[in-house]
Design a protein around this motif. Structure first.
Motif, PDB file in Angstrom:
ATOM      1  N   GLY A  17      -9.216  -7.831  -1.189  1.00  0.00           N
ATOM      2  CA  GLY A  17      -8.746  -7.378  -2.631  1.00  0.00           C
ATOM      3  C   GLY A  17      -7.681  -6.584  -2.817  1.00  0.00           C
ATOM      4  N   GLU A  18      -7.537  -5.534  -1.673  1.00  0.00           N
ATOM      5  CA  GLU A  18      -6.303  -4.735  -1.804  1.00  0.00           C
ATOM      6  C   GLU A  18      -5.280  -5.722  -1.468  1.00  0.00           C
ATOM      7  OE1 GLU A  18      -6.520  -1.847   1.193  1.00  0.00           O
ATOM      8  OE2 GLU A  18      -8.480  -1.196   1.044  1.00  0.00           O
ATOM      9  N   LEU A  19      -5.171  -6.522  -0.532  1.00  0.00           N
ATOM     10  CA  LEU A  19      -3.873  -7.518  -0.363  1.00  0.00           C
ATOM     11  C   LEU A  19      -3.521  -8.259  -1.653  1.00  0.00           C
ATOM     12  CD1 LEU A  19      -4.668  -8.951   3.115  1.00  0.00           C
ATOM     13  CD2 LEU A  19      -3.094  -7.088   2.390  1.00  0.00           C
ATOM     14  N   VAL A  20      -4.661  -8.562  -2.582  1.00  0.00           N
ATOM     15  CA  VAL A  20      -4.185  -9.476  -3.771  1.00  0.00           C
ATOM     16  C   VAL A  20      -3.437  -8.345  -4.614  1.00  0.00           C
ATOM     17  CG1 VAL A  20      -5.448 -10.284  -5.849  1.00  0.00           C
ATOM     18  CG2 VAL A  20      -6.247 -10.984  -3.439  1.00  0.00           C
ATOM     19  N   VAL A  21      -3.849  -6.935  -4.911  1.00  0.00           N
ATOM     20  CA  VAL A  21      -3.561  -6.264  -5.593  1.00  0.00           C
ATOM     21  C   VAL A  21      -2.198  -5.934  -5.129  1.00  0.00           C
ATOM     22  CG1 VAL A  21      -3.595  -3.473  -6.332  1.00  0.00           C
ATOM     23  CG2 VAL A  21      -5.620  -5.137  -6.341  1.00  0.00           C
ATOM     24  N   ALA A  22      -1.884  -5.670  -3.731  1.00  0.00           N
ATOM     25  CA  ALA A  22      -0.529  -5.387  -3.113  1.00  0.00           C
ATOM     26  C   ALA A  22       0.446  -6.558  -3.408  1.00  0.00           C
ATOM     27  CB  ALA A  22      -0.688  -5.303  -1.454  1.00  0.00           C
ATOM     28  N   ARG A  23      -0.071  -7.587  -3.342  1.00  0.00           N
ATOM     29  CA  ARG A  23       1.149  -8.936  -3.534  1.00  0.00           C
ATOM     30  C   ARG A  23       1.350  -8.874  -5.514  1.00  0.00           C
ATOM     31  NH1 ARG A  23       2.603 -10.795   1.067  1.00  0.00           N
ATOM     32  NH2 ARG A  23       0.879 -11.294   2.259  1.00  0.00           N
ATOM     33  N   ARG A  24       0.462  -8.534  -5.948  1.00  0.00           N
ATOM     34  CA  ARG A  24       0.796  -8.244  -7.700  1.00  0.00           C
ATOM     35  C   ARG A  24       1.583  -7.219  -7.798  1.00  0.00           C
ATOM     36  NH1 ARG A  24      -4.019  -6.682 -10.226  1.00  0.00           N
ATOM     37  NH2 ARG A  24      -3.396  -4.748  -9.981  1.00  0.00           N
ATOM     38  N   ASN A  25       1.516  -5.965  -7.000  1.00  0.00           N
ATOM     39  CA  ASN A  25       2.292  -5.017  -7.313  1.00  0.00           C
ATOM     40  C   ASN A  25       3.629  -5.191  -6.629  1.00  0.00           C
ATOM     41  OD1 ASN A  25       0.215  -3.886  -8.672  1.00  0.00           O
ATOM     42  ND2 ASN A  25      -0.686  -2.345  -7.009  1.00  0.00           N
ATOM     43  N   GLU A  26       3.806  -5.792  -5.501  1.00  0.00           N
ATOM     44  CA  GLU A  26       5.127  -6.088  -4.890  1.00  0.00           C
ATOM     45  C   GLU A  26       5.921  -6.847  -5.781  1.00  0.00           C
ATOM     46  OE1 GLU A  26       7.081  -8.106  -0.967  1.00  0.00           O
ATOM     47  OE2 GLU A  26       4.734  -7.937  -1.016  1.00  0.00           O
ATOM     48  N   ARG A  27       5.536  -8.038  -6.656  1.00  0.00           N
ATOM     49  CA  ARG A  27       6.248  -8.643  -7.341  1.00  0.00           C
ATOM     50  C   ARG A  27       6.853  -7.726  -8.525  1.00  0.00           C
ATOM     51  NH1 ARG A  27       1.904 -12.386  -6.373  1.00  0.00           N
ATOM     52  NH2 ARG A  27       0.988 -11.619  -8.263  1.00  0.00           N
ATOM     53  N   TRP A  28       5.688  -6.712  -9.076  1.00  0.00           N
ATOM     54  CA  TRP A  28       6.011  -5.779 -10.181  1.00  0.00           C
ATOM     55  C   TRP A  28       7.404  -4.921  -9.695  1.00  0.00           C
ATOM     56  CZ3 TRP A  28       6.425  -0.814 -10.266  1.00  0.00           C
ATOM     57  CH2 TRP A  28       6.399   0.118 -11.780  1.00  0.00           C
ATOM     58  N   ARG A  32      11.878  -4.783 -10.243  1.00  0.00           N
ATOM     59  CA  ARG A  32      12.481  -3.483 -10.513  1.00  0.00           C
ATOM     60  C   ARG A  32      13.504  -2.897  -9.536  1.00  0.00           C
ATOM     61  NH1 ARG A  32       8.430  -4.597 -13.200  1.00  0.00           N
ATOM     62  NH2 ARG A  32       7.954  -3.827 -15.401  1.00  0.00           N
ATOM     63  N   ARG A  33      14.089  -3.902  -8.759  1.00  0.00           N
ATOM     64  CA  ARG A  33      14.620  -3.590  -7.547  1.00  0.00           C
ATOM     65  C   ARG A  33      14.647  -2.575  -6.617  1.00  0.00           C
ATOM     66  NH1 ARG A  33      19.070  -3.648 -12.050  1.00  0.00           N
ATOM     67  NH2 ARG A  33      18.557  -1.226 -12.141  1.00  0.00           N
ATOM     68  N   ARG A  96       2.552   0.750  -8.528  1.00  0.00           N
ATOM     69  CA  ARG A  96       3.240   1.168  -7.423  1.00  0.00           C
ATOM     70  C   ARG A  96       2.498   1.423  -6.280  1.00  0.00           C
ATOM     71  NH1 ARG A  96       5.714   6.656 -10.396  1.00  0.00           N
ATOM     72  NH2 ARG A  96       6.636   6.964  -8.544  1.00  0.00           N
ATOM     73  N   TRP A  97       1.329   1.189  -6.129  1.00  0.00           N
ATOM     74  CA  TRP A  97       0.574   1.192  -4.991  1.00  0.00           C
ATOM     75  C   TRP A  97       0.760  -0.035  -4.173  1.00  0.00           C
ATOM     76  CZ3 TRP A  97      -2.840  -2.004  -2.335  1.00  0.00           C
ATOM     77  CH2 TRP A  97      -3.637  -1.591  -1.562  1.00  0.00           C
ATOM     78  N   ASN A  98       0.822   0.019  -2.619  1.00  0.00           N
ATOM     79  CA  ASN A  98       0.895  -1.205  -1.988  1.00  0.00           C
ATOM     80  C   ASN A  98       0.519  -0.991  -0.546  1.00  0.00           C
ATOM     81  OD1 ASN A  98       2.427  -3.653  -0.999  1.00  0.00           O
ATOM     82  ND2 ASN A  98       3.280  -3.786  -2.822  1.00  0.00           N
ATOM     83  N   THR A  99       0.266  -2.277   0.190  1.00  0.00           N
ATOM     84  CA  THR A  99      -0.071  -1.881   1.405  1.00  0.00           C
ATOM     85  C   THR A  99       1.358  -1.844   2.278  1.00  0.00           C
ATOM     86  OG1 THR A  99      -0.162  -4.389   1.833  1.00  0.00           O
ATOM     87  CG2 THR A  99      -1.998  -3.103   1.396  1.00  0.00           C
ATOM     88  N   ARG A 100       2.444  -2.027   1.724  1.00  0.00           N
ATOM     89  CA  ARG A 100       3.816  -1.969   2.386  1.00  0.00           C
ATOM     90  C   ARG A 100       4.354  -0.819   1.854  1.00  0.00           C
ATOM     91  NH1 ARG A 100       5.598  -6.359   5.264  1.00  0.00           N
ATOM     92  NH2 ARG A 100       4.214  -8.328   4.865  1.00  0.00           N
ATOM     93  N   VAL A 101       5.652  -0.418   2.313  1.00  0.00           N
ATOM     94  CA  VAL A 101       6.375   0.930   2.054  1.00  0.00           C
ATOM     95  C   VAL A 101       7.322   0.271   0.959  1.00  0.00           C
ATOM     96  CG1 VAL A 101       7.702   2.771   2.525  1.00  0.00           C
ATOM     97  CG2 VAL A 101       5.893   2.282   4.062  1.00  0.00           C
TER      98      VAL A 101
END
Length: 171
Positions: A17-28, A32-33, A96-101
């Motif tokens: 579930g975290e990874l799903v959220v992270a992927r969505r947030n990464e696109r967002w 925004r560069r 703004r949350w993600n599993t990556r930096v």
């Protein structure tokens, strides 16, 4: 032992579930560069967390680890608290949350929710989970191994994240 395997599986599902959220947030963020940093340590972090999820039931099964109520129930409470803290962090940071930096230049640091109390509260949740999940069923070798290796990974991760945040805020 079956209930413990189900508990570990539930944590694994939570991670998906975290990874799903992270992927969505990464696109967002990328729209925004965003600045992406820390790709070098990310595979080690993923492997460590997978190792935790595999090591817990494996140690219990192979090592014949017993459930000790005096240890197991408090550790279950810590585990639940860690999950609550993690999702509080995710909710507070929003996209703004993600599993990556990944940081978006120009956005101010978040200073509400758990971030008003700690700079990196999600890592408190990670540390607590890494101790509590194995100790729910006395998998102490997994708890110690994860804690030591996680300390090394978090040292690199937090330094990387702090540098990325400082650069993004300065832009």
């Amino acid at each position: 032992m079956i209930w413990y395997a189900l508990l570990v599986a539930a944590v694994a599902v939570e991670r998906v579930g975290e990874l799903v959220v992270a992927r969505r947030n990464e696109r967002w963020s990328r729209a925004r560069r965003a600045i992406v940093a820390g790709d070098g340590h990310y595979p080690a972090m993923v492997a460590l967390h997978v190792g935790l999820l595999v090591g817990c039931p494996l140690e219990v099964w192979l090592g014949g680890r017993p459930f000790l109520p005096g240890l197991g129930w408090p550790m279950l409470a810590v585990l639940v608290g860690a999950q609550a803290l993690r999702w509080w962090c995710i909710g507070t940071l929003g996209p703004r949350w993600n599993t990556r930096v990944i940081v978006v230049p120009g956005l101010p640091l978040v200073a509400r929710g758990p971030y008003r109390l700690l700079r990196h509260p999600n890592y408190v949740a990670v540390v607590a989970e890494g101790v509590a999940l194995p100790l729910v069923h006395t998998a102490w070798v997994t708890a110690v191994a994860f804690t030591v290796l996680n300390a090394a990974v978090l040292t690199v991760r937090i330094r990387c994240e702090n540098q990325a945040l400082a650069a993004a805020v300065a832009t």
